[in-house]
Write a protein that holds these residues in place. Sequence first.
Motif: not given
Length: 205
Positions: A131-141
């Motif tokens: 599903k499309p998500v904002p980058f904030s839901e992706l890895t913070t690495d």
Amino acid sequence: MNTSIVITQEEHYKYAQEICETIETSAQLRGTGIAKRTPEYIRKKMEQKDAVIALIDNKFAGFCYIESWQHGKFVAHSGLIVHPDYRNHGLAKKIKTFVFDYSLQKYPNAKVFGITTGLAVMKINSDLGYKPVPFSELTTDPSFWDGCKTCTNFEILKSKDNKMCLCTGMLYDPAEKPKDPPKHPFNVRIWNRLKEIKQALFLKK
């Protein structure tokens, strides 16, 4: 044609240079930004069994590899490419489905994500349950985002504090009823329009 999609072995290391050249040439033709890869990095992924390759009649036809972040909390599929001689036959989806299933086996507790400007990849991801998500839901690495430095659009990402770019973030969470079909079918026209809006906003002089 005799097509095979397999986890990479030592015998496939010889294709690393051709894979890198195919990825770069494809990005140039599409006029989109993409992080560059080196043959050494591709071979490393092959050695770690974090890559899959498609062969047709023993010739390189396609490729994709897996990256893991935050101690396996997230995984991403990168470098998905099909050789120009074998495009428009559904091979990209077959490779993506193979590497998707393989990554769920190898990293069963990981969320699978990706960022892309390609509508074809978005369609494949959507069909797999992303599903499309904002980058904030992706890895913070930071290592993941450092990989974007060789992309032509990196300055846009940097100016937005890694929160937004021309790419669209997509996420698959295995905890949310794995492989359920998407509730809303992927609409190419809508996503193409959103892509055009992003380009107008970010690339304006």
